[in-house]
Design an enzyme around this catalytic site. Sequence first.
Site, mmCIF file in Angstrom:
data_model
loop_
_atom_site.group_PDB
_atom_site.id
_atom_site.type_symbol
_atom_site.label_atom_id
_atom_site.label_comp_id
_atom_site.label_asym_id
_atom_site.label_seq_id
_atom_site.Cartn_x
_atom_site.Cartn_y
_atom_site.Cartn_z
ATOM 1 N N GLY A 1 -8.625 -7.335 4.538
ATOM 2 C CA GLY A 1 -9.255 -7.277 5.657
ATOM 3 C C GLY A 1 -8.631 -7.973 6.810
ATOM 4 O O GLY A 1 -9.516 -8.133 7.744
ATOM 5 N N MET B 1 -5.728 -7.374 8.419
ATOM 6 C CA MET B 1 -5.041 -6.529 9.550
ATOM 7 C C MET B 1 -6.104 -5.061 9.684
ATOM 8 O O MET B 1 -7.171 -4.889 9.229
ATOM 9 C CB MET B 1 -3.499 -6.381 9.119
ATOM 10 C CG MET B 1 -2.950 -7.475 9.152
ATOM 11 S SD MET B 1 -1.279 -7.063 8.906
ATOM 12 C CE MET B 1 -1.316 -6.554 7.108
ATOM 13 N N TYR C 1 13.400 -34.581 -15.677
ATOM 14 C CA TYR C 1 11.968 -34.722 -16.018
ATOM 15 C C TYR C 1 11.278 -34.932 -14.613
ATOM 16 O O TYR C 1 11.818 -35.127 -13.587
ATOM 17 C CB TYR C 1 11.558 -35.805 -16.742
ATOM 18 C CG TYR C 1 11.697 -37.073 -16.442
ATOM 19 C CD1 TYR C 1 10.517 -37.693 -15.448
ATOM 20 C CD2 TYR C 1 13.142 -37.813 -16.507
ATOM 21 C CE1 TYR C 1 10.990 -39.000 -14.803
ATOM 22 C CE2 TYR C 1 13.189 -39.000 -16.088
ATOM 23 C CZ TYR C 1 12.319 -39.673 -15.359
ATOM 24 O OH TYR C 1 12.261 -40.880 -14.849
ATOM 25 N N SER D 1 15.366 -42.192 -10.467
ATOM 26 C CA SER D 1 14.085 -41.562 -10.328
ATOM 27 C C SER D 1 13.701 -41.421 -9.021
ATOM 28 O O SER D 1 13.692 -42.214 -8.293
ATOM 29 C CB SER D 1 12.807 -42.251 -11.101
ATOM 30 O OG SER D 1 11.875 -41.837 -10.911
ATOM 31 N N HIS E 1 -15.816 -7.977 1.201
ATOM 32 C CA HIS E 1 -14.889 -8.758 1.742
ATOM 33 C C HIS E 1 -14.942 -10.159 1.366
ATOM 34 O O HIS E 1 -13.911 -10.787 0.916
ATOM 35 C CB HIS E 1 -14.886 -8.684 3.051
ATOM 36 C CG HIS E 1 -14.113 -9.622 4.005
ATOM 37 N ND1 HIS E 1 -14.587 -11.019 4.307
ATOM 38 C CD2 HIS E 1 -12.930 -9.747 4.384
ATOM 39 C CE1 HIS E 1 -13.651 -11.537 4.982
ATOM 40 N NE2 HIS E 1 -12.532 -10.741 5.002
ATOM 41 N N ARG F 1 -3.641 2.927 8.486
ATOM 42 C CA ARG F 1 -3.969 1.701 7.712
ATOM 43 C C ARG F 1 -2.688 0.733 7.681
ATOM 44 O O ARG F 1 -1.652 1.218 7.531
ATOM 45 C CB ARG F 1 -4.372 1.922 6.281
ATOM 46 C CG ARG F 1 -5.464 3.124 6.562
ATOM 47 C CD ARG F 1 -6.089 3.383 5.059
ATOM 48 N NE ARG F 1 -6.962 2.415 4.537
ATOM 49 C CZ ARG F 1 -7.243 2.423 3.207
ATOM 50 N NH1 ARG F 1 -7.267 3.292 2.504
ATOM 51 N NH2 ARG F 1 -8.201 1.448 2.823
ATOM 52 N N ARG G 1 -3.269 -1.330 -6.282
ATOM 53 C CA ARG G 1 -2.474 -2.608 -6.246
ATOM 54 C C ARG G 1 -2.788 -3.347 -7.378
ATOM 55 O O ARG G 1 -3.874 -2.912 -7.923
ATOM 56 C CB ARG G 1 -2.807 -3.094 -4.868
ATOM 57 C CG ARG G 1 -4.257 -3.590 -4.775
ATOM 58 C CD ARG G 1 -4.268 -4.409 -3.318
ATOM 59 N NE ARG G 1 -6.015 -4.329 -3.144
ATOM 60 C CZ ARG G 1 -6.478 -4.713 -2.086
ATOM 61 N NH1 ARG G 1 -5.719 -4.738 -0.987
ATOM 62 N NH2 ARG G 1 -7.687 -4.917 -1.888
ATOM 63 N N LYS H 1 0.772 -1.022 -0.139
ATOM 64 C CA LYS H 1 0.187 0.135 0.212
ATOM 65 C C LYS H 1 0.964 1.189 -0.014
ATOM 66 O O LYS H 1 0.725 2.220 -0.801
ATOM 67 C CB LYS H 1 -0.870 0.003 1.079
ATOM 68 C CG LYS H 1 -2.073 0.866 1.336
ATOM 69 C CD LYS H 1 -2.771 0.881 2.308
ATOM 70 C CE LYS H 1 -3.667 -0.397 2.126
ATOM 71 N NZ LYS H 1 -4.662 -0.755 3.060
ATOM 72 N N CYS I 1 9.157 -39.116 -9.699
ATOM 73 C CA CYS I 1 7.985 -39.744 -9.989
ATOM 74 C C CYS I 1 6.783 -39.848 -8.767
ATOM 75 O O CYS I 1 5.942 -40.467 -8.673
ATOM 76 C CB CYS I 1 8.228 -41.266 -10.466
ATOM 77 S SG CYS I 1 9.223 -42.337 -9.220
#
Length: 906
Positions: A108, A110, A878, A790, A459, A99, A343, A30, A858
């Site tokens: 909401g 905090m 992989y 694997s 909210h 704030r 934001r 913020k 795996c």
Amino acid sequence: MSENKEPHVAKFVYDFTEGNKDLKDLLGGKGANLAEMTNLGLPVPPGFTITTEACKVYLESGAEPAALRDEVSAHLDALEAKMGKKLGQADDPLLVSVRSGAKFSMPGMMDTVLNIGLSDKSVQGLAQQAGDERFAWDSYRRLIQMFGKTVLDVDGDLFEEALDKAKEARKVAVDTELDAADLKKLVARFKKIVKAEAGRDFPQDPREQMDLAIKAVFDSWNGDRAKLYRRQERIPHDLGTAVNVCSMVFGNLGPDSGTGVAFTRDPASGHQGVYGDYLQNAQGEDVVAGIRNTVPLAELEQIDKKSYDQLMQIMETLENHYKDLCDIEFTIERGRLWMLQTRVGKRTAGAAFRIATQLVDQGLIDETEALQRVTGAQLAQLMFPRFDDEAKVEQVARGIAASPGAAVGKAVFDSYTAVKWSRSGEKVILVRRETNPDDLDGMIAAEGILTSRGGKTSHAAVVARGMGKTCVCGAEELEVDTKRRRMTVPGGHVVEEGDLISIDGSTGKVYLGEVPVVPSPVVEYFEGRMHPGADDADELVEAVHRMMAFADRKRRLRVRANADNAEDALRARRFGAQGIGLCRTEHMFLGERREMVEKLILADTEEEREAALRELLPLQKKDFVELFEAMDGLPVTIRLLDPPLHEFLPDITELSVRVALAESRQEPHENELRLLQAVHRLHEQNPMLGLRGVRLGLVIPGLFTMQVRAIAEAAAERRSAKGDPRAEIMIPLVGTVQELEIVREEADQVIAEVEAATGTRLKLAIGTMIELPRAALTAGQIAEAAEFFSFGTNDLTQTVWGFSRDDVEASFFTAYLEKGIFGVSPFETIDKDGVGSLVKAAADAGRRTRPDLKLGVCGEHGGDPESVHFFHEVGLDYVSCSPFRIPVARLEAGRAATQSTGSDHR
């Protein structure tokens, strides 16, 4: 308390003119964005931000940093000079809001306090300056209400009940219909509540109000709901929150004032347009709380066209600047627009995919950045079923489609019941008039959330979108009675607690009973039943298709499937699998074949054993032929038999009862008795750590060689049919290289025999699973006999932690998650510090011995988004996972390859 551990920072307080959007770690999201908007020249009320570092010092030591008070005083003096009035000044008060603002948005969770600086004296000055006595007393009652609940820990329901009584006394429906005299009486009542509940008077000193509010915001970082939200969203607990002190602007000054929340695109769908909510004669908390129903933002054009046009220009500026969907809070004070926050906005899964591709098309971001705007978890949400359009349904209401999905469950009317029933295995829908932060437990437990008040910025909507929960808001036709635990739908029908309801977060529709579901269009796309670019193609499918193409072009990790039969293999291939990473051959012997394996295990003589093996060989060969055909041209890793032995033996208790009954009836029971003796001989207290895997193959002669022969003969048969089988043989549960060497020598001999008999050259790689800590620690030795590793991370997690998964998840994992010992189950996301360190060490050691060693995983971690990133980082070749998780793994492999530290769209 420990001594203050103040970090070496230049200062703890920054003016809005000093920061920028890249200082989120220090100023919180913020504060950083308020500074950024100030730098852009947008109309932001002046103010300053107390850093997260100050919060950390406070939380660690129990006291604010020694320098903080002086720094706040200096910035307050500068703010007062800029505004031309002092905080709480009797004749013309400067008022401020205090704030919270952490690095990551926690809507909401905090605390916030507005109108700080009002007192019994300054309220008169505010009324005189504003020329509006009602506005001044309304602002004062809001301050006492917020301050009492947030700072002094007074039960907020006490203030709400007093407000309801004031409205009842005047016979009005909403608080805007209360006049100045009513509000003056309400202030007196609120002050009595504070005195009675907090044991002190509401503070009249404005600086005391501000200091206590700052401390309360710091404390709210460790509030129960904030900690729960961070665990849910996997936000680190050590970040702390910044505190923003901002000069107040007022949306409750009459019909030419108001407050609203806007989105530069629809956060539910991603479509461009005018989206948001506006509320005349109100302060910001009224919008997000959902207490009064808002009007759509588009109506602001008729209410105040000048402010509307300016807002549209600012929204375009912000979206182009942030190159993303922006969530904006604003206030209009007597026709003057003020920006209170922006934001990067939370969005639904579908919106995330649509917006990412839209921004690429607009040239604002490239493919690499687009991949950071979506997640595998969002893709998984899009693969959930949806309601069947053809089903017979009883629609009873329609609200705002706040967060998509098809949710069915029993109606419950409070958070406690939602959690309790959910833990008992019930699926529930949390029904409320409006939610507040205290409902977070129930929202997490519920399948979906339904409210009768609020809009897309309430909210319930914001939190549900962040969690990926289905949500319908503002279904005004519903009368929700939480005290009597029921809701009344149009026509008078009453839904009692426990009745089944269905909600559609994509349309806002509410249904009685259970509505059947059908596959999602995204699954139909992966199955090949919906084609991007076709006339009837879903635009969401088009966006998913493009993002998957981006990921496939960028990723290094290949993605295979865990599949045990041809049907699963074909499905996996449609979902984009590049081979099979795990074929569990024990799954081929369940059902009708179980008795064959039982005969093999219990064989007393070599003749009996060889007969059992001869019976199994053709069945195994047929299985492998089908598998190689389905995965032609792609690798197929076949794990030799690895069942816990008890899975193929009769239940010892049932068999004992059968023998005892036969004896009591003097019936023949020689076979059962012989079987019982064998089962007793082989019985294990902990079968998961017993005679299984390579141990079984070494103890039962011919078992593994039969399987190797079946694999080799199947591969030869496919080659003669012009196929391209690429079989890999995996030896399970190896703990020492000697085990692997013995099995490998036997396997090589069998393969040579099949090559000689068929005249076919076979290239069958032989490797092992790394699923025991000893195997990981001696991987350098094991690699001398293995062509691939694997990692079996399910068993490796069990053996590293000493957990029996089937037992511990039900017994104490919930407590460990609640206490913060786990951020997430180690069976869901790999434990990087423990299990992960063994994976990395084994991979490094194995490749030092054999540089061309192929490495994969795996366990089901192979389809977990966060784990995929880890496997990319440690250099595996992989991952392998269940067929339905393949798209998620593909997407996350692409994201891992393009990961940017500057992108974080939580």
